[in-house]
Motif scaffolding. Structure first.
Motif, PDB file in Angstrom:
ATOM      1  N   LEU A  14       0.836  -1.204   0.000  1.00  0.00           N
ATOM      2  CA  LEU A  14       0.000   0.000   0.000  1.00  0.00           C
ATOM      3  C   LEU A  14       0.876   1.262   0.000  1.00  0.00           C
ATOM      4  O   LEU A  14       0.556   2.239  -0.692  1.00  0.00           O
ATOM      5  CB  LEU A  14      -0.955   0.001   1.191  1.00  0.00           C
ATOM      6  CG  LEU A  14      -1.958   1.149   1.257  1.00  0.00           C
ATOM      7  CD1 LEU A  14      -2.756   1.298  -0.031  1.00  0.00           C
ATOM      8  CD2 LEU A  14      -2.877   0.981   2.461  1.00  0.00           C
ATOM      9  N   LEU A  18       0.659   4.210  -2.840  1.00  0.00           N
ATOM     10  CA  LEU A  18       0.471   5.617  -2.496  1.00  0.00           C
ATOM     11  C   LEU A  18       1.668   6.453  -2.945  1.00  0.00           C
ATOM     12  O   LEU A  18       1.500   7.595  -3.395  1.00  0.00           O
ATOM     13  CB  LEU A  18       0.243   5.761  -0.989  1.00  0.00           C
ATOM     14  CG  LEU A  18      -1.067   5.172  -0.469  1.00  0.00           C
ATOM     15  CD1 LEU A  18      -1.079   5.171   1.053  1.00  0.00           C
ATOM     16  CD2 LEU A  18      -2.273   5.916  -1.019  1.00  0.00           C
ATOM     17  N   GLU A  94      -4.596   6.985   2.599  1.00  0.00           N
ATOM     18  CA  GLU A  94      -5.200   5.741   2.105  1.00  0.00           C
ATOM     19  C   GLU A  94      -6.701   5.694   2.315  1.00  0.00           C
ATOM     20  O   GLU A  94      -7.357   4.731   1.938  1.00  0.00           O
ATOM     21  CB  GLU A  94      -4.526   4.518   2.756  1.00  0.00           C
ATOM     22  CG  GLU A  94      -5.075   4.095   4.100  1.00  0.00           C
ATOM     23  CD  GLU A  94      -4.632   4.954   5.263  1.00  0.00           C
ATOM     24  OE1 GLU A  94      -5.055   4.673   6.395  1.00  0.00           O
ATOM     25  OE2 GLU A  94      -3.866   5.911   5.067  1.00  0.00           O
ATOM     26  N   THR A  97      -9.021   4.229  -0.376  1.00  0.00           N
ATOM     27  CA  THR A  97      -8.626   2.978  -1.036  1.00  0.00           C
ATOM     28  C   THR A  97      -9.430   1.771  -0.591  1.00  0.00           C
ATOM     29  O   THR A  97      -9.300   0.705  -1.176  1.00  0.00           O
ATOM     30  CB  THR A  97      -7.137   2.669  -0.780  1.00  0.00           C
ATOM     31  OG1 THR A  97      -6.950   2.367   0.615  1.00  0.00           O
ATOM     32  CG2 THR A  97      -6.241   3.817  -1.221  1.00  0.00           C
TER      33      THR A  97
END
Length: 125
Positions: A14, A18, A94, A97
């Motif tokens: 992740l 990002l 995040e 997401t």
């Protein structure tokens, strides 16, 4: 010396996503105000880091900070940045997401604590 903060493979993936989308990132372990006690992901220009913060290390090449007062409470633990399904903090990158950074922890062993104790004392001075 043992790392004071590490990341799971899911967190590293992740972070990489990002980073591709936003560029440089940074993390700050929230003290529990708005987003409970969560690791929030920011652009470096989104949060001012000062003498009240401690750089614990880097995850996925990105700096990870924690407030001194909270660190004093968690100093005997290794923080483990992980990811769970759900919505991240309202301030964290995040958030859209469908995933959220989540901090886990484990106590240092006596040997590990001996290797980080001097650094902890310097950080909290």
């Amino acid at each position: 010396m043992v790392d004071r903060v590490i990341a799971t493979e899911a967190a590293l993936q992740l972070i990489a996503e990002l980073h591709r989308e936003h560029g440089a990132l940074m993390f700050h372990q929230s003290g529990g105000c708005c987003d409970n006690s969560a690791a929030n992901c920011y652009l470096p220009t989104d949060l001012t880091i000062g003498p009240q913060d401690v750089l614990l290390g880097h995850v996925g090449g990105m700096p990870f900070y924690i407030g001194k007062l909270q660190y004093d409470y968690w100093k005997h633990t290794q923080l483990i940045l992980d990811v769970i399904d759900g919505h991240g903090g309202t301030f964290s990158l995040e958030g859209s997401t469908g995933k959220a950074f989540h901090t886990r922890s484990r106590l240092f062993t006596d040997e590990e604590w001996a290797s980080v104790r001097d650094q902890v004392e310097r950080d909290l001075a």
